[in-house]
Design a protein around this motif. Sequence first.
Motif: not given
Length: 171
Positions: A31-34, A106-111, A114-116, A120-121
């Motif tokens: 899990l990363q924030l991006f 749109v502001v996205d931040m969840i990465s 390993w999965m996709l 997303f947000n």
Amino acid sequence: MIVLAADQFAKHLTIEHLPEREAVPVLGEFLQLFYIRNSGAAFSIGSSMTWIFTIALSVVAGVIVWKAVGVRSRLWAVVLGCLLGGVLGNLTDRLLREPGFAVGHVVDMISMPWMLPAIFNVADIFIVTGMISVALLVVTGLRLDGTRERDHAADDGEASPPEAVATPSEA
């Protein structure tokens, strides 16, 4: 409103505290924030047609509100509420964020690399889980009014007259 508020709060924190286009590990590669600004849909598809997504989100929000008016099932109410909150979260970005009204990114931040390869947000999470929940409610036969399909099938079966069965003496 809770979903919309949570989404917008997460986006506010992202804008204020995260560097753009730089991975910040939360749980290593899991899990990363991006932080990115997405002008398109999932996987940045249609990034040159942002205004179409604004119209689509507006229509979807309208349909959800229209369908929710007659809901008597608590489960349907929760699912539609979560779905509407997610749609409104991304619609708010489209309407109010840069570069301008109805074409905002749109502001996205969840990465989760390993999965996709998608980022997303919070709103996206509620949209996806909301749609999966809608599908499950439809498959299980729960109607918006709280009744089940099988209840209506039983009513239909009871309403029809019984068929005449010949006894051996009548044959």
